[in-house]
Scaffold this motif. Structure first.
Motif, PDB file in Angstrom:
ATOM      1  N   ALA A 106       0.833  -1.206   0.000  1.00  0.00           N
ATOM      2  CA  ALA A 106       0.000   0.000   0.000  1.00  0.00           C
ATOM      3  C   ALA A 106       0.864   1.252   0.000  1.00  0.00           C
ATOM      4  N   VAL A 107       1.984   1.212   0.719  1.00  0.00           N
ATOM      5  CA  VAL A 107       2.865   2.383   0.793  1.00  0.00           C
ATOM      6  C   VAL A 107       3.285   2.821  -0.599  1.00  0.00           C
ATOM      7  N   TRP A 108       3.845   1.899  -1.376  1.00  0.00           N
ATOM      8  CA  TRP A 108       4.439   2.279  -2.663  1.00  0.00           C
ATOM      9  C   TRP A 108       3.373   2.560  -3.721  1.00  0.00           C
ATOM     10  N   ILE A 109       2.275   1.841  -3.675  1.00  0.00           N
ATOM     11  CA  ILE A 109       1.213   2.097  -4.646  1.00  0.00           C
ATOM     12  C   ILE A 109       0.570   3.455  -4.384  1.00  0.00           C
ATOM     13  N   VAL A 110       0.322   3.779  -3.113  1.00  0.00           N
ATOM     14  CA  VAL A 110      -0.283   5.073  -2.789  1.00  0.00           C
ATOM     15  C   VAL A 110       0.707   6.209  -3.058  1.00  0.00           C
ATOM     16  N   ILE A 111       2.001   5.981  -2.822  1.00  0.00           N
ATOM     17  CA  ILE A 111       3.004   6.998  -3.157  1.00  0.00           C
ATOM     18  C   ILE A 111       2.962   7.298  -4.653  1.00  0.00           C
ATOM     19  N   ALA A 112       2.918   6.247  -5.473  1.00  0.00           N
ATOM     20  CA  ALA A 112       2.872   6.442  -6.924  1.00  0.00           C
ATOM     21  C   ALA A 112       1.641   7.239  -7.332  1.00  0.00           C
ATOM     22  N   ASN A 113       0.489   6.885  -6.749  1.00  0.00           N
ATOM     23  CA  ASN A 113      -0.737   7.600  -7.091  1.00  0.00           C
ATOM     24  C   ASN A 113      -0.734   9.018  -6.536  1.00  0.00           C
ATOM     25  N   SER A 114      -0.202   9.183  -5.326  1.00  0.00           N
ATOM     26  CA  SER A 114      -0.193  10.509  -4.711  1.00  0.00           C
ATOM     27  C   SER A 114       0.723  11.468  -5.465  1.00  0.00           C
ATOM     28  N   TRP A 115       1.797  10.941  -6.050  1.00  0.00           N
ATOM     29  CA  TRP A 115       2.662  11.813  -6.838  1.00  0.00           C
ATOM     30  C   TRP A 115       1.893  12.400  -8.014  1.00  0.00           C
ATOM     31  N   GLN A 116       0.968  11.623  -8.591  1.00  0.00           N
ATOM     32  CA  GLN A 116       0.133  12.153  -9.668  1.00  0.00           C
ATOM     33  C   GLN A 116      -0.774  13.271  -9.165  1.00  0.00           C
ATOM     34  N   GLN A 117      -1.183  13.178  -7.896  1.00  0.00           N
ATOM     35  CA  GLN A 117      -2.061  14.191  -7.319  1.00  0.00           C
ATOM     36  C   GLN A 117      -1.281  15.449  -6.932  1.00  0.00           C
ATOM     37  N   THR A 118      -0.124  15.256  -6.317  1.00  0.00           N
ATOM     38  CA  THR A 118       0.688  16.388  -5.837  1.00  0.00           C
ATOM     39  C   THR A 118       2.156  16.119  -6.169  1.00  0.00           C
ATOM     40  N   PRO A 119       2.556  16.283  -7.442  1.00  0.00           N
ATOM     41  CA  PRO A 119       3.924  15.947  -7.851  1.00  0.00           C
ATOM     42  C   PRO A 119       4.970  16.795  -7.147  1.00  0.00           C
ATOM     43  N   ALA A 120       6.073  16.147  -6.764  1.00  0.00           N
ATOM     44  CA  ALA A 120       7.175  16.829  -6.072  1.00  0.00           C
ATOM     45  C   ALA A 120       8.450  16.022  -6.272  1.00  0.00           C
ATOM     46  N   GLY A 121       9.603  16.669  -6.066  1.00  0.00           N
ATOM     47  CA  GLY A 121      10.887  15.990  -6.125  1.00  0.00           C
ATOM     48  C   GLY A 121      11.304  15.553  -7.521  1.00  0.00           C
ATOM     49  N   VAL A 354      -1.559  13.792 -14.338  1.00  0.00           N
ATOM     50  CA  VAL A 354      -0.576  14.300 -13.383  1.00  0.00           C
ATOM     51  C   VAL A 354      -0.956  15.752 -13.140  1.00  0.00           C
ATOM     52  N   TYR A 355      -1.355  16.070 -11.940  1.00  0.00           N
ATOM     53  CA  TYR A 355      -2.033  17.322 -11.640  1.00  0.00           C
ATOM     54  C   TYR A 355      -1.221  18.548 -12.071  1.00  0.00           C
ATOM     55  N   GLY A 356      -1.814  19.330 -12.972  1.00  0.00           N
ATOM     56  CA  GLY A 356      -1.189  20.563 -13.428  1.00  0.00           C
ATOM     57  C   GLY A 356      -0.098  20.381 -14.466  1.00  0.00           C
TER      58      GLY A 356
END
Length: 426
Positions: A106-121, A354-356
């Protein structure tokens, strides 16, 4: 349950752990069968997306395979087949390994999806349709602005889904007068888990919504059907959004959303009209409905679990057949809440994949036609429906069989207990 068995030596906890391991094996199998297809879909249907985010998304999925799935699958054999082949504490370690593996997945899958929501780094290399994102700071990418809140919320939703399955099955046994003593133990364990995480969902959901307000204000505005650019926003209990007239018909708490975000009823909240129409979610009413269904179910689960705890405190937890009946059928509610929560999050992100940065309309494979996508969806729908029916059939069969093996006499150890625990009027 297995920890309680090791601590107390009570064989009933071991029986419960064995029974729910068999149920878990079914769930694990259907998860692998359905999840593999998505790995191929990134390349076949979303070629532009895969090229654009391959370095980011690929690293997270690779980490999931190396650190999570390998851990989970590595211990799975011992969990399923090692009961009488290894020492009890070794089997407990295997159980813990599978649990942690699923958590890390869940950690890595949600990280991948969350990056699409709020990309950083990251930074962008190349231009036009050949542009792609490259990681510049792995940990900034992993701990992007939304990943922690969304991960906690997802974990808690999974715990609720599992807890309510246990509650449902053992409420069913209790209503039928089967496996009374062992079901009481399991029901109490699951009720504690369900109560803790139903209340925790309220906290993590609020924190996640605050993050959406900062990082994805258009999505939050769609959640509540808020159109005005900068104005106090109500919080709707339920309603219907008319996109053409920019109105919401329903029952609301005036200034409720403003208060949740800023602790002031008259604080302005950014509305959909602050964004160009092409940058807003197109299905606003659908996003609104899915979001409010999730909230409504969450509040009902809190009320239901607290009602169960109150009855437990009064010593009447297993006397109310009406309450047991509700718990029997409440198993579907966390499943619905988890699904509509994802629908709201993903539809609310539109029109961005990928947001924005990258629009959904630009992310698909240019060589794949609409008819090909439709045809494959129909085929997968048929195959997945068959898998679902098979899963439900096997799940029902195992539940009806009960926690005891055939050589243990199934119902026989509990005939006397049933007679003494449930009077005819109950």
């Amino acid at each position: 349950m297995e920890s309680l068995y090791l601590r107390t030596g009570n064989k009933e906890y071991e029986t419960l752990a064995r029974f729910w391991t068999r149920i878990f094996a079914l769930t694990f199998g259907i998860g692998v069968a359905t999840g593999i297809v998505m790995e191929f879909e990134f390349g076949t249907n979303w070629a532009t997306y895969s090229r654009y985010v391959g370095d980011v998304f690929g690293s997270a999925l690779a980490a999931e395979g190396i650190f999570a799935f390998a851990l989970e699958s590595g211990f799975l054999g011992v969990l399923l087949f090692g009961w009488d082949r290894v020492k009890p504490w070794v089997h407990w370690v295997a159980t813990l390994g599978v649990f942690l593996g699923s958590m890390f997945s869940a950690v890595w899958i949600v990280i991948a999806n969350s990056w699409q929501q709020t990309p950083a780094g990251f930074h962008i290399v190349g231009e036009g349709m050949e542009a792609r994102a490259e990681i510049t700071d792995f940990w900034e990418m992993a701990f992007n602005p939304s990943s922690v809140d969304r991960l906690i919320h997802t974990w808690q939703g999974a715990f609720l889904a599992g807890a309510f399955l246990v509650l449902s099955v053992h409420a069913y046994y209790l209503r039928k007068g089967r496996y009374i003593d062992i079901s009481k133990k399991a029901f109490k364990i699951a009720l504690v888990v369900a109560t803790i995480f139903s209340l925790a969902q309220l906290v993590s959901g609020h924190s996640s919504a605050n993050g959406v307000a900062v990082n994805q204000p258009a999505k939050l505005a769609a959640f509540e059907g808020h159109f005005e650019k900068e104005a106090p926003a109500p919080m709707y209990l339920f309603g219907w959004v008319d996109k053409s007239s920019q109105t919401v018909t329903g029952i609301s708490i005036p200034g409720g959303l403003s208060y949740l975000l800023h602790y002031e009823f008259d604080a302005p909240v950014t509305g959909l009209n602050a964004f160009p129409e092409e940058d807003r979610p197109s299905q606003i009413n659908a996003v609104f409905q899915f979001y409010h269904i999730m909230i409504s179910i969450g509040m009902f689960l809190i009320a239901l679990t607290i009602a169960g705890c109150v009855q437990w405190y009064r010593g009447k937890l297993f006397e109310s057949r009406r309450l047991l009946w509700v718990f029997s059928f409440a198993v579907i509610l966390p499943q619905i809440a988890n699904q509509v929560g994802w629908y709201a999050a993903e539809m609310g992100r539109q029109p961005w994949v990928v947001y924005g940065l990258l629009r959904t309309s630009d992310a698909l494979s240019k060589s794949v036609t609409a008819n090909q996508v439709l045809f494959s969806l129909i085929l997968f729908f048929i195959v997945y429906t068959i898998l679902l029916l098979l899963f439900l059939y096997l799940l029902t069969k195992k539940i009806k069989h009960g926690p005891y093996d055939e050589d243990e006499g199934n119902d026989r150890p509990f005939q006397k207990e049933v007679a003494t625990s449930f009077s005819p009027d109950k």
